[in-house]
Every structure is written in structure tokens, then in C-alpha cells.
Design an enzyme around this catalytic site. Structure first.
Site, mmCIF file in Angstrom:
data_model
loop_
_atom_site.group_PDB
_atom_site.id
_atom_site.type_symbol
_atom_site.label_atom_id
_atom_site.label_comp_id
_atom_site.label_asym_id
_atom_site.label_seq_id
_atom_site.Cartn_x
_atom_site.Cartn_y
_atom_site.Cartn_z
ATOM 1 N N ASP A 70 0.834 -1.210 0.000
ATOM 2 C CA ASP A 70 0.000 0.000 0.000
ATOM 3 C C ASP A 70 0.866 1.256 0.000
ATOM 4 O OD1 ASP A 70 0.953 0.248 2.623
ATOM 5 O OD2 ASP A 70 -0.962 -0.224 3.566
ATOM 6 N N GLU B 253 3.826 1.122 2.221
ATOM 7 C CA GLU B 253 4.745 0.017 1.995
ATOM 8 C C GLU B 253 4.543 -1.097 3.015
ATOM 9 O OE1 GLU B 253 7.891 2.738 -0.439
ATOM 10 O OE2 GLU B 253 7.786 2.884 1.731
ATOM 11 N N GLU C 178 7.690 15.201 7.758
ATOM 12 C CA GLU C 178 6.757 14.148 7.355
ATOM 13 C C GLU C 178 5.600 14.062 8.339
ATOM 14 O OE1 GLU C 178 7.581 9.858 5.638
ATOM 15 O OE2 GLU C 178 7.924 9.860 7.810
#
Length: 370
Positions: free
Chosen positions: A164, A167, A322
Site C-alpha cells: 500500500d 509500503e 513528514e
């Protein structure tokens, strides 16, 4: 929207970060300062290119599309062999033989072990190229061979289980991974640069994907993290905005967003409830996706809240990470990741890209909303 004074400099900084992170080859490094991410992904890069296209950075976007095209055309014989074998028997193709999800800036395989079998990025680059050509009236001819190879490859292997967005779950099939494949194939089905048979096949497979998700990818009226699950994942936002697997206003779209909002979006946006990567923090790019969705849906107030939250996470240099761990789901798991890979990635180009996409949707940049 511009009442918050940080947005104007953060918009400029986001464009600068992305330009600085783009190699001469056109590849976007996922994060220039985070060793594990010093590669370019088709998925991340396509969203980054789309954001740069939206703010008028045409050359940057097309340099990335050229990088994608070269990777594909350099592997023309490999792809055609995979397609021929897959048409006979998909199971005859080992996972390690497939195209990779990330490459070096020079378009080479990374040479390190990774969860490489991910097909959604190849659909996403077709979608981004399509949007760019429509937005700016640009010719796709230079990228036609790579696009045709992509369509042939996806039409054979789309139904295979693969990793996905995060990962993970490589033995599953995921609506958020199938949605960009469908959308990319649907776009390509209208391209005159491709032959009629390939265009027709792309349209047929796009419908097959929609039918399969409707049959196996729903639970209690909402999209699921993977087939057979009852959970949601924030990547499902993209099934609605921008990939329109279910359009805004559709009951499935409404139920999916409502559950994501309820479970995963207290301020920023979590990936999923069991996330332990760097403790399972709130992701900048997912807040960008959710804000983009609300902006396009007309809920400008909620979209602005998310844009303000993103801006508040920028560091003193206006770099966006992130994720942020202030309210991590599993804070006891942060230290193990820091020990393994160092501090969480910052800046992350995809974070800056989704902020720019949200900013353009909210007409914050001075660039027409297209």
C-alpha cells in the site's frame, strides 16, 4: 485566508524546497536530509509534480514526467516481457521481477531491499501528466511511449496484491492503491497519442477496478483500508479527492470522510490507528489531502483550519516534516525508529507539495485555481 502571515512565506519556501530537492534528471528526492528517503518515488513524485504544475512551475513538472518516461522506456523489453508472461499467467511473475516503486535520481534501482512491488504510483503519474496537460494545454507526445508501456503493464497486473501507500500489507488489495490506477487508466483512455485498442482496454480495466472495489472494498457503507477489513486509512481520502473513485456527495464518499475525520483527524491527520512508525504521529501531507478535499467540497472553514495547522508545524527555516509526534498514537515506539533511521524526515517534499496543493485550492497563491 492570507490573514495568517505565515502562509505567504511558507508558500514561497515550499516551492524553494521542492526546487532544491529536484535533481538535474528531473527526479524529486523524497527528503534530501533523510538517508532512507534519498530516492524518488513515482507516487510521491507525481503528487509533487502536480503541485508544481498548479503553481505554474511547468518546467519542474515536465522534468519529472521526463524522468518517469525514461525509466519506463529504458525498461521497455523488461515491461513487454512481463506483460506477455502475465497475460499467460500472472502468477508466473515473481514479485522481485516487477518494476520498482523508487529509484535513484539517475533512474536506477536502489540496490537495497525494499517493499518494491507497488503499482499505484504508475497510475498516479498518468493522472498527474493528464492534469498537467489539461491545465496548461501541453503536448503529451514526448511522454507517450512511457505512458503506453505503463498502461500495458497496469492492465495486466492491477488485480495482484501489492504493498500500500505506506509500503505495508503486501498480500492485500487496497482501495487507495486501486483508485489512482483506475484514474490514470481512465485518463489514458482518452489520449489520442495511444492506439485505439490500448485506449479501449484501459477504459475496460478502469471499470473493472471500480466494480471490484464496490464489491470487495466497502464495509458498512465506507471504503476500507484493504479488502476484508473494517478499518479506514487516511490514504482513502484520495479515492475521493482527487481520484473520484466515488465523487463528492456519494454516500460512500461521505461515510468514508466522516469516519476518517472522526477517528484520524483530531488536529492533523493520522495514517491509521495501529500506526507505530515513529510512534504514529500526525502527517502533514494527509492534512493537506483532507484540507484539499474540504476546499473542493466547499467547506472552506475546515480547509482553512487544516492549512493553518500545517503552517504551525513548520520549523524556524519553514521546513515541513513528514509527521509530528506531539500527540503520537504510540509514543513508546518513537525511540526505536530514531535509533534505526535518525530523526523523522524534514523537510519532506511531499508535505510541501500537499500544502501547495491545498493553498492553490484555497486561492492563496495568486495562481488561478485549475
Amino acid at each position: 485566508m492570507m490573514n495568517n502571515p505565515i502562509h505567504a512565506p511558507l508558500i514561497s519556501r515550499s516551492i524553494e524546497v521542492i526546487k532544491d530537492g529536484q535533481a538535474a534528471t528531473g527526479a524529486y528526492l523524497a527528503s534530501p536530509t533523510f538517508p532512507t528517503y534519498q530516492y524518488s518515488w513515482f507516487r510521491d513524485g507525481a503528487f509533487i509534480a502536480d503541485a508544481m504544475s498548479r503553481v505554474g512551475e511547468i518546467a519542474s513538472a515536465e522534468a519529472f514526467f521526463g524522468w518517469c518516461d525514461r525509466i519506463l522506456t529504458d525498461r521497455r523489453d523488461q515491461i513487454l516481457d512481463l506483460v506477455a508472461r502475465g497475460e499467460r499467467d500472472v502468477e508466473d511473475v515473481a514479485l522481485t521481477e516487477h518494476l520498482h516503486t523508487r529509484y535513484t535520481i539517475d533512474g536506477e534501482e536502489s540496490g537495497t531491499e525494499w517493499q518494491d512491488f507497488q503499482l499505484d504510483g504508475y497510475g498516479t503519474w498518468l493522472w498527474a501528466l493528464d492534469q498537467h496537460s489539461i491545465r496548461h494545454g501541453r503536448d503529451r507526445t514526448a511522454f507517450a511511449e512511457g505512458a503506453a508501456l505503463t498502461v500495458r503493464y497496469l492492465c495486466v497486473f492491477w488485480a495482484s496484491p501489492f504493498y500500500d501507500w505506506w509500503e505495508e500489507n503486501g498480500h492485500r488489495r487496497h482501495p487507495s492503491s486501486l483508485a489512482p490506477i483506475r484514474r490514470g487508466l481512465l485518463a489514458a483512455s482518452g489520449w489520442e497519442e495511444l492506439d485505439d485498442d490500448l485506449r479501449m482496454r484501459a477504459a475496460v480495466v478502469a471499470q473493472q477496478i471500480a466494480d471490484l472495489v464496490a464489491e470487495e472494498g466497502l464495509h458498512d457503507g465506507h471504503l476500507t483500508k484493504y479488502f476484508g477489513s473494517d478499518q479506514v486509512d487516511a490514504s482513502l481520502i484520495a479515492c475521493i479527492t482527487p481520484f473520484e473513485l466515488y465523487p463528492m456527495g456519494d454516500p460512500v464518499a461521505t461515510a468514508t470522510i466522516e469516519r476518517i475525520e472522526r477517528e484520524l483527524a483530531p488536529a492533523g491527520v493520522y495514517r491509521f490507528l495501529d500506526d507505530t512508525y515513529y510512534g504514529g504521529g500526525e502527517w502533514i501531507l494527509l492534512a493537506g489531502f483532507l484540507g484539499w478535499h474540504y476546499s473542493e467540497a466547499g467547506n472552506v472553514g475546515r480547509a482553512r483550519e487544516l492549512a493553518d495547522w500545517i503552517a504551525a508545524q513548520a520549523d524556524a527555516s519553514l521546513n515541513l516534516p513528514e509527521q509530528v509526534d506531539t500527540h503520537a498514537l504510540h509514543p513508546e515506539r518513537i525511540a526505536e525508529w530514531v535509533e534505526r533511521w535518525g530523526p523523522s524526515a524534514s523537510p519532506l517534499l511531499w508535505s510541501h507539495a500537499m500544502y501547495l496543493t491545498l493553498a492553490t485550492s484555497l486561492r492563496m497563491t495568486g495562481v488561478p485555481h485549475r
